[in-house]
Design a protein around this motif. Structure first.
Motif, short mmCIF file in Angstrom:
data_model
loop_
_atom_site.label_atom_id
_atom_site.label_comp_id
_atom_site.label_asym_id
_atom_site.label_seq_id
_atom_site.Cartn_x
_atom_site.Cartn_y
_atom_site.Cartn_z
N UNK A 6 63.94 102.45 1.99
CA UNK A 6 62.49 102.69 1.96
C UNK A 6 61.79 101.75 0.97
N UNK A 7 60.53 101.46 1.26
CA UNK A 7 59.75 100.58 0.38
C UNK A 7 59.75 101.09 -1.06
N UNK A 8 59.66 102.40 -1.20
CA UNK A 8 59.59 102.98 -2.54
C UNK A 8 60.83 102.67 -3.37
N UNK A 9 61.98 102.72 -2.75
CA UNK A 9 63.24 102.43 -3.44
C UNK A 9 63.29 100.94 -3.80
N UNK A 10 62.87 100.11 -2.84
CA UNK A 10 62.88 98.66 -3.10
C UNK A 10 61.88 98.32 -4.20
N UNK A 11 60.76 99.04 -4.24
CA UNK A 11 59.75 98.81 -5.29
C UNK A 11 60.35 99.07 -6.66
N UNK A 12 61.10 100.14 -6.77
CA UNK A 12 61.64 100.54 -8.06
C UNK A 12 62.66 99.55 -8.59
N UNK A 13 63.49 99.02 -7.67
CA UNK A 13 64.60 98.17 -8.11
C UNK A 13 64.25 96.69 -8.22
#
Ligand code: S5P
Length: 274
Positions: A6-13
């Motif tokens: 998900x975009x949210x996970x990619x955003x965090x990392x």
């Protein structure tokens, strides 16, 4: 691969701050649409940006096709990008020796570095073009530091495109070498498994894929453009779908952008299994 996350996970990392912001916008507004606002007057461009702003993650411009470009054009764009929370992508496709592209990007008549978060380049000139743009954007005295990124044009949608094979593989090599500034690709599929003898995929690698040539109503145009749907683009690996005439030339562009938003987002949810 990262396209399943998900975009949210990619955003965090993600190590790149602009990419984090891009994914956060996508997640917050539930959109992966980039509108290609290929209109030819400032009024049309700003009206479109204001109307479509709530439904898009990125606004793509061809600033040199405006017949009345002035500082008001870019002041207006910057204001609307803030108002509606989208990024600006000037589709300038830099393609020259390093010394020239540095001047075309930073300064010059168009002052692209000042207002465009995302730029792109072709690698016909070789590695030097990516090196030169990265050097400019990562210099100590570059005023826009972490808020700028580069996409390498690794493939094209037009009939008979020569951007394939070794050209595409090299695009991935250079992206891996200049990760500080290169955020991803304009291409028609996920290139994450692309390997050359020189570089290989690193564990933390997460390039963003922008796919153009997206249209729900047409298969192409009379000048060689070839289209696919939001669904097929996302299934092949697009993180962001780029549509121009499918949206701005529709009878009702707001109704159209909402359709692309819904279809692009549903295809994304399906791809990541949400
Ligand atoms: O391969 C490409 C790369 C790009 S950036 N094919 C493209 O069509 N583009 C751009 O995407 C093109 O310059 C135009 O601005 C947009 C497609 O517009 P449309 O009206 O055909 O959706």
């Amino acid at each position: 691969s990262s396209s399943k996350l998900p975009y949210g996970v990619r955003a965090k990392n993600h190590p790149n701050i602009l990419v984090r912001k891009l994914f956060a916008i996508a997640e917050a507004k539930k959109t992966n649409v980039t509108v290609s606002a290929d209109v030819t007057t400032t009024k049309e461009l700003l009206d479109l940006a204001d109307q479509l702003g709530p439904y898009i993650a990125v606004l793509k411009t061809h600033i040199d096709i405006l017949s009345d470009f002035s500082p008001e054009t870019t002041t207006g764009l910057k204001h609307l990008a803030q108002k509606h929370n989208f990024l600006i992508f000037e589709d300038r496709k830099f393609i020259d020796i390093g010394n020239t592209v540095q001047k075309q990007y930073h300064g010059g008549a168009l002052r692209i570095s000042e207002w465009s978060h995302i730029i792109n380049c072709a690698i016909l000139p070789g590695e030097g073009i990516v090196q030169a743009l990265t050097q400019t954007a990562t210099a100590d005295d570059f005023p826009y530091g972490n808020e700028r990124g580069l996409l390498i044009l690794a493939e094209m949608t037009s009939k008979g495109s020569l951007a394939k094979g070794e050209y595409t593989t090299r695009s991935v090599d250079y992206a891996r070498r200049y990760k500080k500034f290169v955020m991803g690709f304009v291409c028609n599929r996920a290139l994450t498994e692309e390997q050359s003898t020189e570089t290989s995929k690193s564990e933390d690698e997460d390039f963003v894929v922008f796919t153009t040539g997206v249209n729900l109503a047409s298969a192409g145009d009379a000048l060689g453009q070839q289209y696919q749907t939001p669904q097929s683009a996302v299934a092949r690996g697009a993180d962001f779908i780029i549509s121009g005439r499918g949206i701005y030339a529709a009878p009702d562009p707001v109704e159209a952008v909402k359709r692309y938003q819904e279809q692009g987002w549903n295809a994304y949810l399906e791809r990541v299994g949400l």
